[in-house]
Design an enzyme around this catalytic site. Sequence first.
Site, PDB file in Angstrom:
ATOM      1  N   LYS A 166     -48.111 -19.551 -37.791  1.00 45.74           N
ATOM      2  CA  LYS A 166     -48.493 -20.904 -37.580  1.00 45.74           C
ATOM      3  C   LYS A 166     -47.707 -22.052 -38.322  1.00 45.74           C
ATOM      4  O   LYS A 166     -47.262 -22.116 -39.340  1.00 45.74           O
ATOM      5  CB  LYS A 166     -49.892 -21.310 -37.867  1.00 45.74           C
ATOM      6  CG  LYS A 166     -50.922 -20.327 -37.385  1.00 45.74           C
ATOM      7  CD  LYS A 166     -52.384 -20.794 -37.879  1.00 45.74           C
ATOM      8  CE  LYS A 166     -53.483 -19.717 -37.666  1.00 45.74           C
ATOM      9  NZ  LYS A 166     -53.181 -18.444 -38.707  1.00 45.74           N
TER      10      LYS A 166
ATOM     11  N   TYR B 202     -50.595 -20.302 -45.686  1.00 45.69           N
ATOM     12  CA  TYR B 202     -51.395 -19.268 -46.493  1.00 45.69           C
ATOM     13  C   TYR B 202     -50.408 -18.634 -47.738  1.00 45.69           C
ATOM     14  O   TYR B 202     -51.258 -18.114 -48.602  1.00 45.69           O
ATOM     15  CB  TYR B 202     -51.901 -18.091 -45.733  1.00 45.69           C
ATOM     16  CG  TYR B 202     -52.514 -18.286 -44.365  1.00 45.69           C
ATOM     17  CD1 TYR B 202     -53.183 -19.745 -44.275  1.00 45.69           C
ATOM     18  CD2 TYR B 202     -52.940 -17.665 -43.402  1.00 45.69           C
ATOM     19  CE1 TYR B 202     -54.075 -19.824 -43.447  1.00 45.69           C
ATOM     20  CE2 TYR B 202     -53.839 -17.828 -42.525  1.00 45.69           C
ATOM     21  CZ  TYR B 202     -54.296 -19.342 -42.186  1.00 45.69           C
ATOM     22  OH  TYR B 202     -54.971 -19.327 -41.190  1.00 45.69           O
TER      23      TYR B 202
ATOM     24  N   ASP C 272     -53.001 -11.786 -38.353  1.00 50.77           N
ATOM     25  CA  ASP C 272     -52.902 -13.399 -38.356  1.00 50.77           C
ATOM     26  C   ASP C 272     -52.405 -13.874 -39.721  1.00 50.77           C
ATOM     27  O   ASP C 272     -53.218 -13.437 -40.683  1.00 50.77           O
ATOM     28  CB  ASP C 272     -54.157 -13.969 -37.880  1.00 50.77           C
ATOM     29  CG  ASP C 272     -54.255 -15.386 -37.728  1.00 50.77           C
ATOM     30  OD1 ASP C 272     -53.859 -15.781 -36.732  1.00 50.77           O
ATOM     31  OD2 ASP C 272     -54.506 -16.037 -38.814  1.00 50.77           O
TER      32      ASP C 272
END
Length: 314
Positions: free
Chosen positions: A76, A51, A46
């Site tokens: 995401k 990030y 993930d």
Amino acid sequence: MASQQKTFKLNNGTQIPAIGLGTWQDEAAQEAAVLVALQTGYRHIDTARCYGTEPSVGKAIKQSGVPRSEIFVTSKLWNNKHHPDDVGQALQQTLDDMGLEYLDLFLMHWPVAFKRGEDLFPSDKDGNLITEDIDYIDTYKAMEGLLKTGKTKAIGISNFSKKEVERILENASIVPAVHQMELHPWLQQKDFAKFHKDNGIHVTQFSPFGNQNEIYGGREEHGQLVNDPKLVEIGKKYGKTSNQVALVWGISHGRSVIPKSKSPERIAQNFDIAFELDDADIQEIDKIDKKLRFNDASKDFGYELFTDLDDKKK
């Protein structure tokens, strides 16, 4: 079947591995962490645009020698790319950075839109984030269109309230495959979890160890979830750590879990969960819910998140 190889079937027919590796923070350490995880046997990774770890994850996947088809990769959509015209480009940027042809799952990270552009955290002269009035329904509909391209196999959401999920279900044509949310023995959200099950939406638990991450705080006031006496006690019964018990508890409830770690020992330990909890032990853990949410960006985002969930002070 061993717990660590267990999978759950999503509403689009694909399988999501029950245990995955989260890659938030420690950007420099992620390539090594993901490589160790894949060598250990993890098949679910993930990441997210914000990030800054997508390139590292992509490199580790390449180095691992594990066939791409065997790895479930989630990333995401960040808040600065909520405009429907930006959604496809955002996915392509993610794929390019990771060196991949497709994602297994693409999530809308938050229901909040930031100012359009390349700045991940656009802010004014006072340092306040600049948000934009873009309805997450329009963003989600643009994400639905990505499924036809084959560049993501499934779409979903993250950090939504119940009302916000209901609006998606009322207005969209594709039910989210996954809702990724903070969920752990101190924040169990039982009614909300059941709502997802009833609507065919799989739940992935992030922060499955609660306030392990120092950024969340709350340690002085509440202690750490992993030191909860009940989890420690149940762990001793099985010869396992409280961390392992917390993960198996989530999986026992039909949810996938994505603990993060950069320590090879901890990565291996989190994967070593081929045991089942007795029903009585699951019920004991079900009783330690404190309705404690540690990740709430409402103040930073200038947007009231989680308004109707049971952890909010009414």
